[in-house]
Every structure is written in structure tokens, then in C-alpha cells.
Write a protein that holds these residues in place. Sequence first.
Motif, PDB file in Angstrom:
ATOM      1  N   ILE A  93      58.331  50.787  57.658  1.00  0.00           N
ATOM      2  CA  ILE A  93      57.186  52.560  57.049  1.00  0.00           C
ATOM      3  C   ILE A  93      56.956  53.521  58.147  1.00  0.00           C
ATOM      4  CG2 ILE A  93      55.532  52.826  55.526  1.00  0.00           C
ATOM      5  CD1 ILE A  93      55.391  49.567  55.323  1.00  0.00           C
ATOM      6  N   ARG A  94      56.644  53.329  58.260  1.00  0.00           N
ATOM      7  CA  ARG A  94      55.752  54.627  59.482  1.00  0.00           C
ATOM      8  C   ARG A  94      57.188  55.332  60.206  1.00  0.00           C
ATOM      9  NH1 ARG A  94      52.243  51.094  61.315  1.00  0.00           N
ATOM     10  NH2 ARG A  94      53.124  50.716  63.426  1.00  0.00           N
ATOM     11  N   MET A 124      53.539  53.281  67.029  1.00  0.00           N
ATOM     12  CA  MET A 124      53.629  54.920  66.545  1.00  0.00           C
ATOM     13  C   MET A 124      53.272  55.296  65.729  1.00  0.00           C
ATOM     14  SD  MET A 124      57.197  56.515  67.836  1.00  0.00           S
ATOM     15  CE  MET A 124      57.259  55.522  69.858  1.00  0.00           C
ATOM     16  N   LYS A 125      52.788  56.680  65.530  1.00  0.00           N
ATOM     17  CA  LYS A 125      52.672  57.306  64.364  1.00  0.00           C
ATOM     18  C   LYS A 125      53.919  56.925  63.212  1.00  0.00           C
ATOM     19  CE  LYS A 125      51.077  61.382  64.025  1.00  0.00           C
ATOM     20  NZ  LYS A 125      51.115  62.750  63.759  1.00  0.00           N
ATOM     21  N   GLU A 126      53.911  57.808  62.374  1.00  0.00           N
ATOM     22  CA  GLU A 126      54.736  58.124  61.316  1.00  0.00           C
ATOM     23  C   GLU A 126      55.758  58.985  61.603  1.00  0.00           C
ATOM     24  OE1 GLU A 126      51.103  58.399  60.166  1.00  0.00           O
ATOM     25  OE2 GLU A 126      51.158  60.034  58.932  1.00  0.00           O
ATOM     26  N   ASP A 127      57.048  59.100  61.252  1.00  0.00           N
ATOM     27  CA  ASP A 127      57.912  59.944  61.346  1.00  0.00           C
ATOM     28  C   ASP A 127      57.273  61.292  60.699  1.00  0.00           C
ATOM     29  OD1 ASP A 127      60.756  59.824  62.938  1.00  0.00           O
ATOM     30  OD2 ASP A 127      60.908  61.344  61.267  1.00  0.00           O
ATOM     31  N   LYS A 160      66.724  55.739  57.891  1.00  0.00           N
ATOM     32  CA  LYS A 160      66.055  54.494  57.639  1.00  0.00           C
ATOM     33  C   LYS A 160      67.521  53.389  58.455  1.00  0.00           C
ATOM     34  CE  LYS A 160      65.553  53.628  52.745  1.00  0.00           C
ATOM     35  NZ  LYS A 160      66.609  53.348  51.292  1.00  0.00           N
ATOM     36  N   ASP A 161      68.076  53.649  58.567  1.00  0.00           N
ATOM     37  CA  ASP A 161      68.741  53.418  59.734  1.00  0.00           C
ATOM     38  C   ASP A 161      68.828  52.349  61.008  1.00  0.00           C
ATOM     39  OD1 ASP A 161      71.146  51.993  57.990  1.00  0.00           O
ATOM     40  OD2 ASP A 161      71.119  53.436  57.999  1.00  0.00           O
ATOM     41  N   TYR A 162      68.012  53.865  61.321  1.00  0.00           N
ATOM     42  CA  TYR A 162      67.208  53.859  62.444  1.00  0.00           C
ATOM     43  C   TYR A 162      65.247  53.155  62.389  1.00  0.00           C
ATOM     44  CZ  TYR A 162      70.582  55.633  65.933  1.00  0.00           C
ATOM     45  OH  TYR A 162      71.801  56.398  66.724  1.00  0.00           O
ATOM     46  N   ALA A 163      65.493  53.375  61.683  1.00  0.00           N
ATOM     47  CA  ALA A 163      63.332  53.300  61.053  1.00  0.00           C
ATOM     48  C   ALA A 163      64.217  51.630  61.330  1.00  0.00           C
ATOM     49  CB  ALA A 163      63.134  53.426  59.166  1.00  0.00           C
ATOM     50  N   LEU A 164      64.683  50.490  60.855  1.00  0.00           N
ATOM     51  CA  LEU A 164      64.698  49.489  60.910  1.00  0.00           C
ATOM     52  C   LEU A 164      64.974  48.861  62.197  1.00  0.00           C
ATOM     53  CD1 LEU A 164      64.606  46.821  58.633  1.00  0.00           C
ATOM     54  CD2 LEU A 164      66.922  47.095  59.008  1.00  0.00           C
ATOM     55  N   ARG A 165      65.996  49.222  63.121  1.00  0.00           N
ATOM     56  CA  ARG A 165      66.144  49.480  64.487  1.00  0.00           C
ATOM     57  C   ARG A 165      64.802  49.256  65.508  1.00  0.00           C
ATOM     58  NH1 ARG A 165      67.669  52.209  68.703  1.00  0.00           N
ATOM     59  NH2 ARG A 165      69.482  51.875  69.893  1.00  0.00           N
ATOM     60  N   ASN A 166      64.417  50.872  64.945  1.00  0.00           N
ATOM     61  CA  ASN A 166      63.297  50.723  65.306  1.00  0.00           C
ATOM     62  C   ASN A 166      62.330  49.735  65.753  1.00  0.00           C
ATOM     63  OD1 ASN A 166      64.919  52.262  66.840  1.00  0.00           O
ATOM     64  ND2 ASN A 166      64.260  54.453  66.617  1.00  0.00           N
ATOM     65  N   ALA A 167      61.514  49.462  64.032  1.00  0.00           N
ATOM     66  CA  ALA A 167      61.232  48.278  64.064  1.00  0.00           C
ATOM     67  C   ALA A 167      61.338  47.263  64.686  1.00  0.00           C
ATOM     68  CB  ALA A 167      60.603  47.927  62.813  1.00  0.00           C
ATOM     69  N   GLY A 168      62.272  47.008  64.260  1.00  0.00           N
ATOM     70  CA  GLY A 168      62.487  45.658  65.198  1.00  0.00           C
ATOM     71  C   GLY A 168      62.827  45.107  66.787  1.00  0.00           C
ATOM     72  N   TRP A 169      62.395  46.024  66.988  1.00  0.00           N
ATOM     73  CA  TRP A 169      61.715  46.635  68.637  1.00  0.00           C
ATOM     74  C   TRP A 169      60.925  46.844  69.041  1.00  0.00           C
ATOM     75  CZ3 TRP A 169      64.874  45.559  72.783  1.00  0.00           C
ATOM     76  CH2 TRP A 169      66.516  45.874  72.891  1.00  0.00           C
ATOM     77  N   ASN A 199      51.293  54.606  51.680  1.00  0.00           N
ATOM     78  CA  ASN A 199      51.396  55.571  50.766  1.00  0.00           C
ATOM     79  C   ASN A 199      53.376  56.032  50.392  1.00  0.00           C
ATOM     80  OD1 ASN A 199      52.475  56.744  53.252  1.00  0.00           O
ATOM     81  ND2 ASN A 199      51.234  58.917  52.636  1.00  0.00           N
ATOM     82  N   LEU A 200      54.189  54.879  50.903  1.00  0.00           N
ATOM     83  CA  LEU A 200      54.920  54.880  50.253  1.00  0.00           C
ATOM     84  C   LEU A 200      55.849  54.055  48.911  1.00  0.00           C
ATOM     85  CD1 LEU A 200      58.191  54.353  50.844  1.00  0.00           C
ATOM     86  CD2 LEU A 200      58.101  52.458  51.332  1.00  0.00           C
ATOM     87  N   PRO A 201      56.134  55.188  48.086  1.00  0.00           N
ATOM     88  CA  PRO A 201      56.003  54.762  46.622  1.00  0.00           C
ATOM     89  C   PRO A 201      56.580  53.665  46.382  1.00  0.00           C
ATOM     90  CG  PRO A 201      57.039  56.982  46.809  1.00  0.00           C
ATOM     91  CD  PRO A 201      57.000  56.026  48.224  1.00  0.00           C
ATOM     92  N   LEU A 202      56.502  52.848  45.651  1.00  0.00           N
ATOM     93  CA  LEU A 202      56.664  51.608  45.505  1.00  0.00           C
ATOM     94  C   LEU A 202      56.414  50.931  44.309  1.00  0.00           C
ATOM     95  CD1 LEU A 202      55.615  49.751  48.825  1.00  0.00           C
ATOM     96  CD2 LEU A 202      57.931  50.021  48.040  1.00  0.00           C
TER      97      LEU A 202
END
Lengths: 410, 410
Positions: free
Chosen positions: B224-225, B117-120, A81-90, B276-279
Motif C-alpha cells: 500500500i505504501r 519504508m514510508k509511502e511513495d 502497482k507492479d513494482y509496489a507488489l514486487r517490492n513488498a514481496g522483498w 487512507n487507500l480508498p476501499l
Amino acid sequence: MKLSIEQQPTQEGAYPQGEGNIEKNSDFEITGDFQRFNACNDIFARAQWDPRIHTAKAMNWFYSMLGLKVKYKSTDGYTQKDYALRNAGWVVANLMMERSAHLNRHDGFLDDIRGYMKEDGNKVPVASEEEISLQIKKAGKLFGADIVGITKIDLRWHYTHKFDAKTLSEKPNELSEELTNCIVIGTSMEYDVVQTYPSALAGTAPALGYSRDVFILQSLSQFIRNMGYKAVSSLNDSAQAIPYAIQAGLAEYGRNGLAITKDYGPRVRFGKIFTNLPLLHDVPQKFGVKEFCEICSKCADACPAKAIPFGMPTDQTHNQSNIKGIKKWTVDGEKCFSIWANQGTECGICVRVCPYNKSNDTWKDRAYFRFFRWLASTRGKRLALWLDDFLGFGVRKAPHLWWKEKEIKY
Amino acid sequence: MKLSIEQQPTQEGAYPQGEGNIEKNSDFEITGDFQRFNACNDIFARAQWDPRIHTAKAMNWFYSMLGLKVKYKSTDGYTQKDYALRNAGWVVANLMMERSAHLNRHDGFLDDIRGYMKEDGNKVPVASEEEISLQIKKAGKLFGADIVGITKIDLRWHYTHKFDAKTLSEKPNELSEELTNCIVIGTSMEYDVVQTYPSALAGTAPALGYSRDVFILQSLSQFIRNMGYKAVSSLNDSAQAIPYAIQAGLAEYGRNGLAITKDYGPRVRFGKIFTNLPLLHDVPQKFGVKEFCEICSKCADACPAKAIPFGMPTDQTHNQSNIKGIKKWTVDGEKCFSIWANQGTECGICVRVCPYNKSNDTWKDRAYFRFFRWLASTRGKRLALWLDDFLGFGVRKAPHLWWKEKEIKY
């Protein structure tokens, strides 16, 4: 006419003189040994061509910013989740860079940022340089900049050469002779994200700073071109941002090798626009940073790489990644970057612990920051330093706490 | 599995029911005649294929946003400098749209926005929908959104077809069945720029709103991805933003056909992310807008096109550019757009004059706005309306005054 920076006059007197000059009111002392910097010696360029820096870990750091080969862990601050946010910032910075990949360009990092559309055939007449300068600053802030300053082009801060990542060699760094002025924009990074350094989560702050800068540079430079003037946007490419930021009155220079701004301390990313629009120049501003850094060594104490110098400014360099001939505090880029490569994300501990890194989200924050800045500029600077410790500033925030905070202040 | 929206069930009961439903706590009354909207009937699509709307002036309006064939004048607010700023505001949205031109896509306007980029491959486990929802809102605000709400996918608001600008015909509007939730982001437009409507300068506000939205959507959807979930970004394409904004608790519906938000009134641009992230779902919020609009007709009075209805909401439509089967105030898009085409830039007078359009830059502004909102929701709403006039809200600011203001508040 375009000149390669290498061909520009290098003798004394060829550099801009007068009011807006960095010598006038800053603590940069340029010595006779001064030499312009070759971007190929930048530590990020060396990480690609210099076998001493070019390691698998260094390359993984590059990949991770592009969202590739991300190695998340279970450690707090380094999770998916940490990397997910950081990389979204890029993402926005990356999209703008990759837009020019087919031209063998790395816009914003190795090459200037290709604009959207060339300048209008008709020039808006400039009746008052003062008025248009205010309007440029207003437009910059409208587009998202936190601070905007203006200075003249100073070739000392332009690289002699750019780095070509494909051939791993140098290429000319050209600048149209018509361009005479430089607009410097600064965007602040979020205080409470920065407080989680070291962590991948904290890397969201510079990532977003770059993406925001690219947004502002693309918009503001197009505004200038739409008015009929030339404007070239630059992020980390082409020229050094820190001396330009100082010269444009936006910052003083600190022990940690960073530009310390009045309202956001070292927590700012800079971009610049070179233009032929006639503009009024700002002048360097001092608010006591050098004198405070002389008695404070928090960044040097905290640096895990021991890359930040103690003592007084000197003109000593550590290696080829330092510019020569400036008496200042000089950081060892090799040591600094080794930490980044090892941990797989940026280190910014020297930003977090700097006493000038204070929140200005609320009026209370701003009031204390103002008080601190005042005290730090007086004979009470040691008290300011003691208070900073006593009040617990600069302590790391655990990344999982950042995620848990319900209050959203952005 | 992908379904064309056209093939989705249309019978009653097939639409989402329950707490977060628009019927629950909003003033949209869906009638038995309800039909989903075909994006080809959108006035901007019709300006391309429908000979009644497709005029040279309409096309020039499209061109001008792309910085082409800009016809500046000497009239205050329509000079080269005004258009220069407005068109600079469009740059990031345009770059993102043109990025997909080779695929015959108009990302953000006719087609969803292609992500980076596509989802992890690995999904971050979601222990608590409440926690992840707060974190998504926090991330959205970090990336620049002013407001973020969450609701479920409601196919009623999705277009039956998209418009293909190349062939001037309809094409399928597909949505993966996996996507169950919709995140709505809103970015406010600058108050004092909006106050200069009508003008090209004022057009900077929506332009920047679009560009900012694209920035946020690209970043938030990638976050999210990167967490392993699917996320599709949408601006004006794919589905209608206003009912989604209402359903996500971000706005009420106003006489001017706009979503009226609590903190920024009608001065907001919306984007959405299907995921499709549960929210956790937000629910529609009412704060008295409908009842106030019933006694206020400032927008209808001021509309130069007479496109905004007086009286009470009905399910009458003006032409094919209106969605069928919703009892609400319905704006005549043909009349509205004819003004835009004629003046060569957007009209937003109905935003400017709306009493819910108030500044919230300073604490005084916010305090008055809060007082107004409270009074407007009580039996004193006529007093609130009178006060609004008495205090001079909604009056146009001369564009040259905006340029002259020295204070920079952004």
C-alpha cells in the motif's frame, strides 16, 4: 573447530561417497577439473566489483529490490502497482538482511542468516534417525516449506570464499566441522504470477520466495537449536543450492540451469540448514528430466539473452561465473544478468516456458501434470512436448489480466 | 494531524453509521454505558503492572515465548521437543518485535508494527474502489492470509491508551486522522496441532499464527505504501481485532469470546492495517453462530478455569479486563490467564472443543464442515450438536501421536 572452506581437503576421496552421493543417481558428471566456486565470481557479486558488470543499470536493479530509486513505467507489467507488489514481496527478506548490516553482513545473500537464539544446553536424545528426519520434514512443512529433503554436508557445493560487499574483496567462508548434515527446503512460486514473465509483477514470485524461505529457515533452524543441536541457515550465501537440492532428492537438473522439482517444476526457491542433528539422508531421484530436456529446447529458444545452451551437456564454461569441472548444461550468467539489469527486474522466461512448469492448484491441474510427467519420461516424450505446445502452456499472461482476475486461489 | 484516541469524540453519532456498521448485522449490542478500552487493563499488560496478576509464573510465561527460562517436563506435550517447536514458531514475531526494542516499542503487542519504508511520493490513482479492494484481497492472500476483509476505521475498537512496559504506565494511542479504512487479515492455525490442546505443542499454533500475521502485515502494508498511500500495521496493539473482524464480514462472535469464521471456525489469528487507500467496505455476515452458541456450551463446559459464561449474552463484566457497554458473552480474562500462567503455556481448549473448529484439509473435511454449518444454522441445530459429539469431534489428540503421524499435510 572452524575450518575455512579453502583449507578443506580437495583431493579425490575427501568428498562424501555412497548412497546419498550426487554421482549415484543424478546427471551431474564431475570431472577431474572440478574446482569449488568462489562466491566473488557469482554474477551478483561481480555486479559490484567487476567493472564489466558493475553498471549504473545493474546497481539500479539492486536498489529497486530495496524499494529505492524504483523506475516504474506506463508499460503493462512495469507500472507503479507492479513494482509496489514486487517490492513488498522483498520486505521480510530485506528486513532480515538489514538486521545484520551493522555487522557488515548481508544475511541470506552474502552471509549465512544469523539465528534468533543459540542452541539449548540440553540435547533431545535421538532414538531414531528415521523418526527425527520425518519430524524435521513435518516441522519444515508446518513452517511453510513445500518440499523438504535431507542430505549430508558436501563441501564441493560450499564456496571457497564469500564476497565482502564493503571492501569488494573475498573473505573466508567458514563452516564448523561439527556440522554434518544439510536440510534443503523448497518453496514454490505462484504459477500465475510466474506466467507474467517478463514483468516487474512476475518479480513478486522470487521476492516472496526469498521472504518465505527466510521465515522457514529462521523457524526451522531455531527448532533444531531449541532441541540442543547446532543449525546454520543459508539462502544464496555459503553454498550452492542446486546440487544440494539434487542430492537431497528434491530435483533433477534441467537445461535452463535450474533444479526441476517433481511437483513444482523449476518454480521453486531453495534454502538450506547445516546441522549436527543426526538425520537420515535422502537420495537423488530421477523422473526423466534430463532425457526430456535433451529433446526440448523451449528455454534456450525463448531466452532473450541467448544465455541457455542448445545441444548436450558439456563441461565447457562461459566465463568465471560458472563452476568448473561439471559436465552439465551451463548458463551464461553474464548474458542472463545483462537482461535483468537492462529491464530493471528479474527475467524468468526460462521458468515460464519450461514444460515442467505447470499449475498444481486444482485436482485437474495436478492430474494433467502427473500425466505429462509420465508421458515425458517415456518414449512418448516428443508427444508430451507437442501436447504442451498444442494446449498452450508457457504462453505469457498479460500482467493487467493477472490484476483483473477476480478469482483468488492463494 | 494526529489525535490521541482519548481526545476523539465519544458522544453518540460520532461513531460510523450505515451499511458496514457492526450494529447492522451482528449480535454485538452496544449499550449506553459503552466505554472504549484502555490497553493497560488488558490481562497481558496487567500481568506486568498489577500485583494481583504479576506473579513469577506469569512472568515465566512471557519469558518462555522468547525462548528464555523454558521449563520443559517429561509430560507428553510439555517436553523439550514440544517447547522447541512452539518457541521456534515465535521467532519471526519476536524478531519483528525486538527490532524496535531500542525505541522502547513492542511492535505487534503494545505498539503498531514499524513498517519497512514510508509511502511513495506518487499515489497510484484509484479508478475503482471495487477493483482496488479485490486487488488488496488478492495481494493479502498472495502474502499468506487465509481471509481478508475491509471495513472503515471505527474508533470504538481503538484503545484509549497503550501500555508502556518500561514505565508500567499508560501512553497515548495515536492514530492519524487521515486513516479512514481498516483491512483485516486472518490466518488459520493448523487443525491437528490445535487438537493437542492443552499442551506446549499446541502453543505452536498461535505462535506461528502471530509470526505469519507479522509477515503478511509487513508485506501488505508496504504494498500500500509503495502505491503512495499510508498504511499502519497492527497485531494485538492499538485496537481490538474481534469487533473489526466482525465488522469486516470475516466472523461472527461466539460464546468462547472468539471470532468464529466461516471456513476456519475459531482457529484464526487476526491482524489489521489502517490506511487512507480508498476501499470498498464489507458488511458483517451472519451464518447462525449466535443461535448455535445459545444451545451449545461445550467451551464453557470444558474450560478448566470456568472463565466462559453459560446462559445468554449480558452486558455484565467480570473485572477491569473486560470492555464495558457491550451485550455479549464475556470471558473472565483473570481466570483464563491464571491457567496459562500455571501451565506455562497457552490454553486453547475452547478453540479445540468448539464445533465450528473443523478441519478443512481434504474435500471430505470441507464437505462435512459445510454440512455441519448448514445444519447448525437450521432448526436441526441440536442434531448438529449431537452429531458433533457422536462423531468424536473436539477430543484431544495426544501430543506424542501428532509427532508420530507420518502423513504431512501442511
